[in-house]
Motif scaffolding. Structure first.
Motif: not given
Length: 148
Positions: A88-96, A108-113
């Protein structure tokens, strides 16, 4: 001395209420701790002292979160975060920081796991909402304690 430029709550109460309502419905599938971690991390990236202060206090109310709060800015190297939180934090940083490289497919694929589609959307919505609050806070000169 810090000085509040304007009180957005008084200047446009209908806008404040609309933002607050949207904020309440975002992140419902994530759990309180994860939602607060996301809000704090985005606020750290955006440099919003008011929001960091508020959401750090909210996170601490959840109990036993001091270590995670202290290490959130370096979550990559801190063992106190779960695999789900890391995704979630990895996705968050990319979104931010979306202008840097967007959200690569592998992120995205990693978060979907770890997260269902509704949860991914909730992460996106929480990042969106706190980014908006950060801009309001920074733009109007808010600082910790400015409304006390």
């Amino acid at each position: 001395m810090m000085e509040l430029r304007m009180n957005h709550r008084n200047v446009a109460p209908e806008f404040y209420q609309a933002m607050a309502s949207m904020d309440q419905v975002s992140g419902r599938t994530l759990g309180t701790v994860l939602k607060e971690l996301i809000k704090i991390r985005v606020s750290q990236i955006n440099g919003c002292a008011f929001c960091i202060d508020m959401h750090a206090k909210d996170l601490l109310k959840q109990g036993n979160q001091e270590n995670r709060l202290l290490l959130l800015s370096v979550w990559h190297d801190a063992p106190c975060f779960t695999a789900e939180e890391r995704a979630a934090l990895q996705l968050t940083e990319h979104l931010a920081q979306i202008t840097n490289q967007g959200v690569p497919q592998h992120i995205y694929d990693h978060a979907r796991m770890y997260f269902e589609e509704k949860q991914i959307l909730d992460i996106i919505l929480v990042v969106n909402m706190i980014s908006g609050w950060n801009r309001i806070s920074i733009g109007t000169g808010m600082y910790p304690g400015c409304f006390d």
